[in-house]
Scaffold this motif. Structure first.
Motif, PDB file in Angstrom:
ATOM      1  N   THR A  62      32.983   0.796  25.560  1.00 35.43           N
ATOM      2  CA  THR A  62      32.975   2.096  26.219  1.00 35.43           C
ATOM      3  C   THR A  62      31.887   2.957  25.594  1.00 35.43           C
ATOM      4  N   ILE A  63      31.483   3.973  26.304  1.00 38.04           N
ATOM      5  CA  ILE A  63      30.486   4.884  25.749  1.00 38.04           C
ATOM      6  C   ILE A  63      31.009   5.508  24.462  1.00 38.04           C
ATOM      7  N   LYS A  64      32.307   5.829  24.428  1.00 41.63           N
ATOM      8  CA  LYS A  64      32.901   6.407  23.217  1.00 41.63           C
ATOM      9  C   LYS A  64      32.828   5.420  22.054  1.00 41.63           C
ATOM     10  N   SER A  65      33.092   4.143  22.317  1.00 43.10           N
ATOM     11  CA  SER A  65      33.044   3.159  21.235  1.00 43.10           C
ATOM     12  C   SER A  65      31.620   2.995  20.707  1.00 43.10           C
ATOM     13  N   GLN A  67      29.311   5.416  20.730  1.00 38.88           N
ATOM     14  CA  GLN A  67      29.057   6.621  19.946  1.00 38.88           C
ATOM     15  C   GLN A  67      29.717   6.527  18.573  1.00 38.88           C
ATOM     16  N   ASP A  68      30.950   6.036  18.545  1.00 33.28           N
ATOM     17  CA  ASP A  68      31.656   5.877  17.269  1.00 33.28           C
ATOM     18  C   ASP A  68      30.913   4.908  16.350  1.00 33.28           C
ATOM     19  N   GLU A  71      27.823   6.627  14.924  1.00 32.24           N
ATOM     20  CA  GLU A  71      28.200   7.664  13.962  1.00 32.24           C
ATOM     21  C   GLU A  71      28.531   7.040  12.608  1.00 32.24           C
ATOM     22  N   ALA A 220      32.947   5.997  29.870  1.00 33.38           N
ATOM     23  CA  ALA A 220      33.930   7.030  29.542  1.00 33.38           C
ATOM     24  C   ALA A 220      33.918   7.267  28.045  1.00 33.38           C
TER      25      ALA A 220
END
Length: 220
Positions: A62-65, A67-68, A71, A220
């Motif tokens: 996912t896009i969130k994964s 980004q994580d 980071e 997402a």
């Protein structure tokens, strides 16, 4: 079951796809016991997820994964670079930072992944921190999945990969120079910039409407 692990990392088993012990036994020719053990270990690594009463699913991207992931790399890699100053084998890094050649696309991709992985692991090992090395190893596995579904699509194979290789080699060279000088802050900054450039490149590929990632990555 290293083959299963590699097939997940190389996206031969696509992210988000459902798998069962029985199907894997048929695919790899193993009995259920070693398959179950392998799936347990892979779930601990975050490569598969258990779905109660339904088997397993290959961990989706996912896009969130993404980004994580970056980071965490932005926290970890500058610290590793600082810790590697004065300990790292500079000649080893230079040998791993090979200039892109003219080999076929698939061969260039595999060579790029292997050399890039060993480059970053060499720095992590030089830090002397085994916990950080283990974490870096896991992050590189996650990165390999992103590269397979994002940068290695047909659009990128058309010519962009050579440019990617050159940019990565130059960023590695900047990091090597700082490490060779023994400049901890410059090494940390070079590592940070390298991760940021990688993040921007991967995000661009994953969000591209023409990318092979459509259908494999949840936006997402």
């Amino acid at each position: 079951m290293e083959r299963l692990r590699n097939d997940i990392i190389q996206c031969k088993l696509p992210p988000g796809s459902k798998i069962t012990e029985g199907a894997l036994c048929d695919l790899y020719g193993f009995s259920k016991a070693p398959v179950r053990t392998a799936l347990f270990k892979l779930s601990q690594e975050g490569l598969v997820r258990t779905v109660p009463r339904h088997g397993y699913v290959i961990a989706p991207i996912t896009i969130k994964s993404v980004q994580d992931l970056f980071e965490l790399r932005l926290v970890l890699e500058p610290a590793l670079a600082r810790m590697a100053v004065g300990k790292i084998d500079i000649d080893e890094l230079k040998n791993l930072n090979v200039a892109p050649g003219s080999s076929k696309a698939e061969q260039a991709e595999m060579k790029f992944l292997a050399a890039n992985r060993q480059f970053h692991l060499a720095i992590a090992r030089a830090s002397g921190n085994q916990k950080m090395l283990a974490l870096m190893t896991q992050l590189l596995d996650d990165m390999a999945k992103l590269l397979h579904v994002g940068l290695f699509s047909s659009d990128w194979r058309a010519g962009s990969m050579l440019e990617v290789h050159r940019d990565q080699a130059q960023q590695h060279e900047d990091l090597i120079t700082a490490l060779e000088r023994g400049d901890t802050e410059a090494a940390a900054e070079a590592a940070k910039l390298h991760v940021q450039e990688s993040r921007d490149l991967v995000m661009k590929a994953l969000l591209s409407q023409s990318s092979v990632t459509v259908g494999r990555v949840a936006l997402a």
